[in-house]
Enzyme design. Structure first.
Site: not given
Length: 237
Positions: A106-108, A110, A191
């Site tokens: 998961l993105d930073k 998110t 992403h």
């Protein structure tokens, strides 16, 4: 079928110390098997068939762990990072000793459902594109989300690198200057969700993963909290 292992390996795997530390407590007679003190770490046994104690505490052997984490924003999905806090920094020593890793990323910025495990085969089943395991997200995006966006997502969105995504399911919850939507995708490119919305001229303001397959994020977990998966939840995956 018996699965015999060295006693010192069993103890080390369960976080009872390094091999040298374990040798020391064994010499002191603090490790017992079925009530008898054992000083030989090379002793092989099936941990499921014997009662093992270290310093009076029962050692229940567990090969793999499966954790559900409500990932907070600002935390990276990695085992180590020189600049940022990682998801492993959120775990207690009793779970970190298993050397778990995040299943996918998961993105930073998110939030939401992230699985951690030390079972590579399990992780592959969740992340392999051929398995087509769905991921459900809730997002707030800029601009009006409409039926045209839903149709575009269902057909596949062409990303900035020319890749066309697999069909996705977009449900519009609220539409306006900022829109709240739910999105189901069946792959996990870098992403991807943000790039899909960018392809529709929108920017993701906030993003949270709610589900992986049929497994849903436990609403009782606050951001940064985690717990082991239940047997029923494992079966869902």
């Amino acid at each position: 079928m018996k699965k015999e292992m060295r006693l010192d390996r069993i103890l080390a795997h369960m976080g009872r110390g390094t091999r040298s530390e374990i040798r020391k407590i064994m010499k002191k007679g603090l490790v017992t098997v079925d009530g008898e003190a054992v000083t030989d770490g090379a002793l092989k046994l099936d941990p499921a068939e014997h009662l093992i104690k270290a310093a009076g505490e029962v050692v229940v052997y567990q090969e793999h762990i499966y954790l559900m984490l409500n990932k907070p924003a600002g935390c990276v999905s990695a085992t180590e990072d020189e600049r940022d806090r990682t998801v492993l920094d959120l775990l207690s020593p009793e779970h970190r000793v298993f050397s778990p890793f995040p299943v996918g990323r998961l993105d930073k910025d998110t939030e939401g459902l992230l699985l951690l495990t030390n079972d590579g085969a399990f992780a592959h089943k969740i992340t392999a594109p051929k398995k087509k395991v769905s991921k459900t997200y809730c997002a707030v995006v800029t601009g009006v989300a409409d039926h045209a966006d839903a149709e575009a997502f269902a057909a596949g969105v062409v990303l900035d690198d020319g890749y066309k995504t697999k069909p996705a399911e977009l449900t519009i919850i609220e539409s306006g200057a900022q829109s709240r939507v739910e999105l189901v995708i069946y792959e996990g490119r870098f992403h991807q969700v943000k790039r899909m919305f960018k392809g529709r001229g929108k920017e993701v303001i906030s993003l949270k993963r709610l589900k992986i397959g049929r497994l849903q994020l436990d609403e009782n977990l606050k951001p940064g909290e985690y717990r082991p998966l239940t047997e029923e939840e494992l079966a869902m995956l």
